[in-house]
Design an enzyme around this catalytic site. Sequence first.
Site, PDB file in Angstrom:
ATOM      1  N   HIS A 104       0.950  -1.131  -0.082  1.00  0.00           N
ATOM      2  CA  HIS A 104       0.073   0.124   0.018  1.00  0.00           C
ATOM      3  C   HIS A 104       0.975   1.241   0.118  1.00  0.00           C
ATOM      4  O   HIS A 104       2.191   1.174   0.458  1.00  0.00           O
ATOM      5  CB  HIS A 104      -0.951   0.051   1.302  1.00  0.00           C
ATOM      6  N   ASP A 160      -7.840  -5.610  -0.108  1.00  0.00           N
ATOM      7  CA  ASP A 160      -8.540  -6.044  -1.094  1.00  0.00           C
ATOM      8  C   ASP A 160      -7.992  -7.670  -1.081  1.00  0.00           C
ATOM      9  O   ASP A 160      -8.392  -8.469  -1.812  1.00  0.00           O
ATOM     10  CB  ASP A 160      -7.782  -5.628  -2.617  1.00  0.00           C
TER      11      ASP A 160
HETATM   12  N1  CMC Z   1       4.270  -7.614  -4.742  1.00  0.00           N
HETATM   13  C1  CMC Z   1       5.565  -7.436  -5.055  1.00  0.00           C
HETATM   14  N2  CMC Z   1       6.542  -6.417  -4.604  1.00  0.00           N
HETATM   15  C2  CMC Z   1       5.737  -5.156  -4.221  1.00  0.00           C
HETATM   16  C3  CMC Z   1       4.440  -5.076  -4.105  1.00  0.00           C
HETATM   17  C4  CMC Z   1       3.486  -6.324  -4.267  1.00  0.00           C
HETATM   18  N3  CMC Z   1       2.377  -6.475  -3.998  1.00  0.00           N
HETATM   19  N4  CMC Z   1       4.140  -3.781  -3.615  1.00  0.00           N
HETATM   20  C5  CMC Z   1       5.207  -3.316  -3.587  1.00  0.00           C
HETATM   21  N5  CMC Z   1       6.186  -3.967  -4.089  1.00  0.00           N
HETATM   22  C6  CMC Z   1       7.599  -3.555  -3.860  1.00  0.00           C
HETATM   23  C7  CMC Z   1       7.955  -3.091  -5.381  1.00  0.00           C
HETATM   24  O1  CMC Z   1       8.276  -4.071  -6.227  1.00  0.00           O
HETATM   25  C8  CMC Z   1       8.861  -2.023  -5.222  1.00  0.00           C
HETATM   26  O2  CMC Z   1       9.970  -2.724  -4.916  1.00  0.00           O
HETATM   27  P1  CMC Z   1      11.477  -2.237  -5.281  1.00  0.00           P
HETATM   28  O3  CMC Z   1      11.841  -1.046  -4.520  1.00  0.00           O
HETATM   29  O4  CMC Z   1      12.495  -3.237  -4.831  1.00  0.00           O
HETATM   30  O5  CMC Z   1      11.437  -1.519  -6.978  1.00  0.00           O
HETATM   31  C9  CMC Z   1       8.487  -1.468  -3.673  1.00  0.00           C
HETATM   32  O6  CMC Z   1       7.748  -2.665  -3.126  1.00  0.00           O
HETATM   33  C10 CMC Z   1       7.807   0.006  -3.753  1.00  0.00           C
HETATM   34  O7  CMC Z   1       6.716  -0.470  -4.677  1.00  0.00           O
HETATM   35  P2  CMC Z   1       5.882   1.016  -5.418  1.00  0.00           P
HETATM   36  O8  CMC Z   1       5.171   0.192  -6.446  1.00  0.00           O
HETATM   37  O9  CMC Z   1       6.798   1.763  -5.789  1.00  0.00           O
HETATM   38  O10 CMC Z   1       5.090   1.400  -3.970  1.00  0.00           O
HETATM   39  P3  CMC Z   1       3.992   2.134  -3.853  1.00  0.00           P
HETATM   40  O11 CMC Z   1       3.941   2.453  -2.501  1.00  0.00           O
HETATM   41  O12 CMC Z   1       3.397   2.741  -5.005  1.00  0.00           O
HETATM   42  O13 CMC Z   1       2.925   0.788  -4.125  1.00  0.00           O
HETATM   43  C11 CMC Z   1       0.906  -0.380  -4.531  1.00  0.00           C
HETATM   44  C12 CMC Z   1       1.670   0.470  -3.658  1.00  0.00           C
HETATM   45  C13 CMC Z   1      -0.390  -0.759  -4.162  1.00  0.00           C
HETATM   46  C14 CMC Z   1       0.638   0.134  -5.826  1.00  0.00           C
HETATM   47  C15 CMC Z   1       1.785  -1.706  -4.567  1.00  0.00           C
HETATM   48  O14 CMC Z   1       1.722  -2.247  -3.344  1.00  0.00           O
HETATM   49  C16 CMC Z   1       1.122  -2.780  -5.596  1.00  0.00           C
HETATM   50  O15 CMC Z   1       1.229  -2.875  -6.881  1.00  0.00           O
HETATM   51  N6  CMC Z   1       0.373  -3.723  -4.818  1.00  0.00           N
HETATM   52  C17 CMC Z   1      -0.521  -4.693  -5.744  1.00  0.00           C
HETATM   53  C18 CMC Z   1      -1.673  -4.302  -6.006  1.00  0.00           C
HETATM   54  C19 CMC Z   1      -2.570  -4.081  -4.921  1.00  0.00           C
HETATM   55  O16 CMC Z   1      -2.943  -4.801  -4.148  1.00  0.00           O
HETATM   56  N7  CMC Z   1      -3.535  -2.855  -5.267  1.00  0.00           N
HETATM   57  C20 CMC Z   1      -4.360  -2.597  -3.982  1.00  0.00           C
HETATM   58  C21 CMC Z   1      -4.071  -0.981  -3.338  1.00  0.00           C
HETATM   59  S1  CMC Z   1      -5.324  -0.911  -1.882  1.00  0.00           S
HETATM   60  C22 CMC Z   1      -6.735  -0.703  -2.432  1.00  0.00           C
HETATM   61  C23 CMC Z   1      -6.828   0.592  -3.624  1.00  0.00           C
HETATM   62  O17 CMC Z   1      -6.027   1.691  -3.210  1.00  0.00           O
HETATM   63  O18 CMC Z   1      -7.449   0.390  -4.621  1.00  0.00           O
END
Ligand code: CMC
Length: 363
Positions: free
Chosen positions: A252, A305
């Site tokens: 998140h 989710d």
């Molecule tokens: N699985 C694997 N690695 C992950 C995940 C994940 N679910 N989430 C973050 N990471 C890793 C990512 O690969 C990155 O690694 P590195 O620094 O080595 O490159 C690091 O963590 C930071 O990731 P980011 O995408 O820059 O971080 P963020 O804060 O933008 O991530 C997110 C938030 C929700 C986009 C992400 O955690 C994600 O893609 N999760 C899976 C999709 C998901 O479940 N989304 C629902 C979010 S909650 C409901 C909503 O708001 O709709």
Amino acid sequence: MSVSKGLENVIIKATRLTYIDGERGILRYGGYDIEDLVNNSSFEEVAYLMLYGKLPNSLELRKVKERIQDFEIPENVIHILEELPKDADAIAMMETAFSSLSSFYNAYWIGPRERALEVIGKAATIVANIYRIKEGMPTRIPEPSESYAKSFLKAIFSDVSDMEIKAMNASLILYADHEVPASTTADLIVASTLSDMYSCVAAALSALKGPLHGGAAEEAFKQFVEIGDPSNVEAWFNKVIAEKKRLMGFGHRVYKTYDPRSRIFKKLAKELKSERGGKYLEIAEKLEEVGTRHFAEKKIFPNTDFYSGIVFYSIGFPIYMFTPLFALSRTLGWLAHAIEYVEDDYGMIRPRALYVGSEKRSF
Ligand code: CMC
């Protein structure tokens, strides 16, 4: 001037609605912990809290129930939905319905709280009939009952248990608001031009539809289906990591610990004890264990989710309904934020772009 990528850490407005502490895993609406609201209140009470800033007394609750259960929508809107392809994206259908409603009603910013409750009532009719149309069933207007959750469920499935109504009510509360994610920001942009409420919701739905936002519950659940059996979890997870894929329903932008909503959804999934969802719950619990162990250092934990899909599936919903169910509940948050934005007079949203093109050229 510099570009703020993804508007990260840009404060778009002050809010009295929702408080999130991402480090400690706290979520509150109007000062009340999300756990307390789920355990003690109805979606109608939360709607009143979000719109009027306090929990309702019994007279106020009766009034809010009456208004939020005005489920009538113009027949033409149902016909428009019927004309769409049966395999249309359910959120695209919802968006079409909301755009159409803005041709029938003038939901502008006079008496906005009453208007918002009416919009939420119509949202139930739209979502219920998206399901019925896609499943080839006759359309149906929900009937007012003791609760919004019950009326909505009964419009979809004729037989519903008290536990299913309890789970639906809880889901409506859990997804009702989450400050200003992409969909709420889209909603605020439209509200800031003083456009109408149905258009605000239509814009928010367009943003929610993207796979980076609203679709995660569906994607998380599809993982459980793909895994098939708890004994396959480790091998499946190792493959995801080796292929550098994301584990859906984990991570998140704001929470750096457990999303408090994921724990409540998990508890509900257990309480529902459904034959339909039971196997997937076992898989999810194993995947949670493996995933949190692997990601602990990076502070990536289950988000809302991860377990919500199991709750929806256990109630009887197909996977394509998960995002519309999220949207149904979030309509409250979208409208409450839009009203707050307009009333607090933040003005029209009009950011700037940094010009990096060619210098002046002679034609
Ligand atoms: N699985 C694997 N690695 C992950 C995940 C994940 N679910 N989430 C973050 N990471 C890793 C990512 O690969 C990155 O690694 P590195 O620094 O080595 O490159 C690091 O963590 C930071 O990731 P980011 O995408 O820059 O971080 P963020 O804060 O933008 O991530 C997110 C938030 C929700 C986009 C992400 O955690 C994600 O893609 N999760 C899976 C999709 C998901 O479940 N989304 C629902 C979010 S909650 C409901 C909503 O708001 O709709």
